[in-house]
Design an enzyme around this catalytic site. Sequence first.
Site, PDB file in Angstrom:
ATOM      1  N   SER A  98       0.878  -1.184   0.000  1.00 14.41           N
ATOM      2  CA  SER A  98       0.000   0.000   0.000  1.00 14.41           C
ATOM      3  C   SER A  98       0.907   1.223   0.000  1.00 14.41           C
ATOM      4  CB  SER A  98      -0.849   0.002   1.280  1.00 14.41           C
ATOM      5  OG  SER A  98      -1.402   1.284   1.526  1.00 14.41           O
ATOM      6  N   TYR A 126      -1.880  -1.013  10.308  1.00 14.19           N
ATOM      7  CA  TYR A 126      -1.933  -1.142   8.846  1.00 14.19           C
ATOM      8  C   TYR A 126      -0.592  -0.734   8.228  1.00 14.19           C
ATOM      9  CZ  TYR A 126      -3.817  -0.839   4.095  1.00 14.19           C
ATOM     10  OH  TYR A 126      -4.046  -1.027   2.751  1.00 14.19           O
TER      11      TYR A 126
HETATM   12  P1  NAD Z   1     -11.548  -5.523  -0.380  1.00 13.84           P
HETATM   13  O1  NAD Z   1     -12.056  -5.427   1.029  1.00 13.84           O
HETATM   14  O2  NAD Z   1     -12.439  -5.167  -1.513  1.00 13.84           O
HETATM   15  O3  NAD Z   1     -10.969  -7.003  -0.636  1.00 13.84           O
HETATM   16  C1  NAD Z   1     -10.197  -7.678   0.319  1.00 13.84           C
HETATM   17  C2  NAD Z   1     -10.581  -9.154   0.292  1.00 13.84           C
HETATM   18  O4  NAD Z   1      -9.753  -9.840   1.242  1.00 13.84           O
HETATM   19  C3  NAD Z   1     -12.051  -9.402   0.700  1.00 13.84           C
HETATM   20  O5  NAD Z   1     -12.696 -10.202  -0.261  1.00 13.84           O
HETATM   21  C4  NAD Z   1     -11.937 -10.098   2.044  1.00 13.84           C
HETATM   22  O6  NAD Z   1     -12.964 -11.043   2.287  1.00 13.84           O
HETATM   23  C5  NAD Z   1     -10.569 -10.768   1.933  1.00 13.84           C
HETATM   24  N1  NAD Z   1     -10.011 -11.071   3.248  1.00 13.84           N
HETATM   25  C6  NAD Z   1      -9.900 -10.231   4.310  1.00 13.84           C
HETATM   26  N2  NAD Z   1      -9.391 -10.894   5.356  1.00 13.84           N
HETATM   27  C7  NAD Z   1      -9.172 -12.171   4.955  1.00 13.84           C
HETATM   28  C8  NAD Z   1      -8.671 -13.336   5.583  1.00 13.84           C
HETATM   29  N3  NAD Z   1      -8.277 -13.328   6.876  1.00 13.84           N
HETATM   30  N4  NAD Z   1      -8.572 -14.471   4.870  1.00 13.84           N
HETATM   31  C9  NAD Z   1      -8.983 -14.504   3.584  1.00 13.84           C
HETATM   32  N5  NAD Z   1      -9.470 -13.451   2.930  1.00 13.84           N
HETATM   33  C10 NAD Z   1      -9.556 -12.298   3.607  1.00 13.84           C
HETATM   34  O7  NAD Z   1     -10.248  -4.621  -0.398  1.00 13.84           O
HETATM   35  P2  NAD Z   1      -9.220  -4.242  -1.573  1.00 13.84           P
HETATM   36  O8  NAD Z   1      -9.172  -2.785  -1.615  1.00 13.84           O
HETATM   37  O9  NAD Z   1      -9.439  -5.016  -2.809  1.00 13.84           O
HETATM   38  O10 NAD Z   1      -7.866  -4.733  -0.869  1.00 13.84           O
HETATM   39  C11 NAD Z   1      -6.970  -5.665  -1.441  1.00 13.84           C
HETATM   40  C12 NAD Z   1      -5.577  -5.340  -0.942  1.00 13.84           C
HETATM   41  O11 NAD Z   1      -5.209  -4.041  -1.406  1.00 13.84           O
HETATM   42  C13 NAD Z   1      -5.447  -5.293   0.585  1.00 13.84           C
HETATM   43  O12 NAD Z   1      -4.232  -5.903   0.971  1.00 13.84           O
HETATM   44  C14 NAD Z   1      -5.429  -3.804   0.876  1.00 13.84           C
HETATM   45  O13 NAD Z   1      -4.733  -3.503   2.074  1.00 13.84           O
HETATM   46  C15 NAD Z   1      -4.695  -3.286  -0.344  1.00 13.84           C
HETATM   47  N6  NAD Z   1      -4.899  -1.866  -0.614  1.00 13.84           N
HETATM   48  C16 NAD Z   1      -6.148  -1.352  -0.918  1.00 13.84           C
HETATM   49  C17 NAD Z   1      -6.272   0.024  -1.156  1.00 13.84           C
HETATM   50  C18 NAD Z   1      -7.602   0.668  -1.502  1.00 13.84           C
HETATM   51  O14 NAD Z   1      -7.675   1.904  -1.554  1.00 13.84           O
HETATM   52  N7  NAD Z   1      -8.653  -0.079  -1.771  1.00 13.84           N
HETATM   53  C19 NAD Z   1      -5.149   0.839  -1.088  1.00 13.84           C
HETATM   54  C20 NAD Z   1      -3.913   0.285  -0.786  1.00 13.84           C
HETATM   55  C21 NAD Z   1      -3.799  -1.073  -0.564  1.00 13.84           C
END
Ligand code: NAD
Length: 257
Positions: A144, A157
Amino acid sequence: MSQLFAKKVAAITGAGSGIGRALAIGLAQEGATVHIADRNAEGLAETAELIGAGDARAFMTELDVSSEIQVGSWIEQIGSTSGRLDAAFNNAGITGPALPIENYPLEDFQRVIAVNLQSVFLGMKYQIPLIKRSGGGAIVNTASVAALTGPGGMSAYAASKHGVHGLTRVAAMENAVHGIRVNAIAPGWTETPMVVANSQQNPGFAALARNAIPAKRGGRPEEIAAAAIWLASNAASYVTGHMLTVDGGMTIGGFEL
Ligand code: NAD
């Protein structure tokens, strides 16, 4: 049309939503057989449906990425079903509460570290031997912009994502000789369904956040996935140990003219 992942096998965690779903769809479009994992079975089923109903190239597993037994048996299952693994995307993650350190409950801190960081360690621990047996491949971990910055209230985080960057570099160092490249992506503000819903509830904050991004908009999950898919592809054959920011310029710093 030539496909980047024809005859290749990919594993994606957090594939039930957001960036992980876009990764799974993008990789399948590039010809990969995808093994998708998430703790949310419904989300996984939706992703599989979006990939294409009846497609024998998508396999779903409901698991908790912080569990060694569950991650280990998932990777073993990939070995027995597909016989190989070429690309792995350790992407599942949670945000945790937004609180100053002195008020941050230890159990929340530990949970965020387990889901965001321990999961990447466990994923790579079991993926690397299978990728080695397949003759080499690539791993992309989702960090991130919080791997580069210190957002207030987000101690667990930011610590977990800085940790993902460190683990990525160590794994790249250990495995370059085995033909395994290991990289990370650092997404900025990405308009996943959860972020879009939050923005609708708090349009003022969303407008402020977007304004702080030089591109003046959030990213689409497909734009983040495209960078990760490139990193895992042969087009990035000399890139390893790198964390690629995909953030519309959010972390440039400086100021506008
Ligand atoms: P999201 O919430 O849409 O998807 C995350 C998925 O991970 C969900 O389907 C959830 O069920 C699954 N998950 C969570 N905990 C889990 C566990 N213990 N075991 C199995 N599955 C699990 O979020 P996203 O934005 O797609 O996030 C994906 C990655 O991107 C994450 O690592 C997040 O930190 C990172 N990220 C997101 C953003 C943003 O702005 N959306 C920014 C930077 C980084």
